[in-house]
Design a protein around this motif. Sequence first.
Motif, PDB file in Angstrom:
ATOM      1  N   LYS A   1       5.021  -1.426  -4.601  1.00  0.00           N
ATOM      2  CA  LYS A   1       5.313  -0.115  -5.126  1.00  0.00           C
ATOM      3  C   LYS A   1       6.722   0.307  -4.738  1.00  0.00           C
ATOM      4  CE  LYS A   1       0.477   1.366  -5.065  1.00  0.00           C
ATOM      5  NZ  LYS A   1      -0.477   2.399  -4.590  1.00  0.00           N
ATOM      6  N   PHE A   2       7.330   1.067  -5.622  1.00  0.00           N
ATOM      7  CA  PHE A   2       8.719   1.462  -5.393  1.00  0.00           C
ATOM      8  C   PHE A   2       8.847   2.374  -4.173  1.00  0.00           C
ATOM      9  CE2 PHE A   2      12.203   4.485  -6.026  1.00  0.00           C
ATOM     10  CZ  PHE A   2      13.280   3.612  -6.140  1.00  0.00           C
ATOM     11  N   MET A   3       7.961   3.336  -4.013  1.00  0.00           N
ATOM     12  CA  MET A   3       8.089   4.323  -2.940  1.00  0.00           C
ATOM     13  C   MET A   3       7.880   3.705  -1.566  1.00  0.00           C
ATOM     14  SD  MET A   3       8.977   7.115  -4.378  1.00  0.00           S
ATOM     15  CE  MET A   3       8.731   8.223  -3.000  1.00  0.00           C
ATOM     16  N   THR A   4       6.978   2.771  -1.450  1.00  0.00           N
ATOM     17  CA  THR A   4       6.658   2.201  -0.138  1.00  0.00           C
ATOM     18  C   THR A   4       7.377   0.888   0.147  1.00  0.00           C
ATOM     19  OG1 THR A   4       4.718   1.083  -1.095  1.00  0.00           O
ATOM     20  CG2 THR A   4       4.393   3.291  -0.124  1.00  0.00           C
ATOM     21  N   PHE A   5       7.765   0.162  -0.875  1.00  0.00           N
ATOM     22  CA  PHE A   5       8.382  -1.140  -0.645  1.00  0.00           C
ATOM     23  C   PHE A   5       9.900  -1.096  -0.827  1.00  0.00           C
ATOM     24  CE2 PHE A   5       9.736  -5.405  -1.879  1.00  0.00           C
ATOM     25  CZ  PHE A   5       9.162  -6.172  -0.873  1.00  0.00           C
TER      26      PHE A   5
END
Length: 345
Positions: A279-283
Amino acid sequence: MDLIAPMRLYALSKRHFVLVFFVFFICFGLIVFIGIAGPEIITSRTLPPISTKSKGHLQSRPFKLQTPGLSTYNQELWLMCHFEPNKSTGEEFRKNIPLTVAVSGVMQDTSVPNIRVDAHNHTRSLHCTNGLCDEIIVLHLGYLNYTEYMITITFYDLEDPLFSIKNVNFTLKMYNALFSQVEIWFRFIFVVFTFMVTCLFAHSLRKFSMKDWSIEQKWMSILLPLLLLYNDPFFPLSFLVNSWFPGMLDDLFQAIFLCALLLFWLCVYHGFRVQGERKFMTFYLPKLFIVGLLWLAAVTLGIWQTVNELHDPSYQYRVDTSNFQVTHSEFLKAQKCNADHIIVI
């Protein structure tokens, strides 16, 4: 049914794999050989030594120097100063020396317009031990507008009862004109090869949808155009335009590519631990933030140094430690605020 874009790396046989490494080492060895056998990068011209006894006291006496003929192939100019002690006491000597530097450019009609309106005052640290003194960087010109320069230097508070100077030696350092020509050809060759590889890579993936590309192929589609900018197709403008902009553009392209490469490796190595959807937000977002700070620091410091050198050729980053400390403290605060989030990821 959608096709999956194949990676040729996984389809290489042992013979092809060895051949790739063999060609790589041949190219690498050829570049190393050219670097060793090629022209030196920096050339030096030592000016005649100036004796402190022949023209009276050294205190507040201006030194007037004129550079030899320069060209745009010399790219930059440094003026180094080396003090020769009168006698060696064997003791270590340190002292801060105030100095004033004024630079003027000589036109083709022998007129001498001032590049800087006012002379600039700075302080340099003099360090001598065992009768030898370290070189002092007096000034640095990031690009050359004129074929010759008139430099006037005045030292203050240099005389000391424990330290006497016999001669003052000045050395001019600049890029070797022959090296600049070799650099132009090398950059041109790498730009052409990078462009060809980029076109071949895009042509080989034209039949596949982007969602079917592997993570390595997606990153290569980003890194190859950035590598083209890293090789700087606008580099010859540095020798055609008397401006600081081409040099700043080169530094900007290098910072972008190196930070993108760092982001790629962070994503690849972290991807070994993350099995599943990224995921963009977490990774990606935490890595973008970390690498973005590095990119912002590199670009900010580069622009700051260039702007100061344009207004003051005797400027050095070592004499501007206060602004560096502010930038450094803010960067550490940002790192501390995100440390917990980074450790969790």
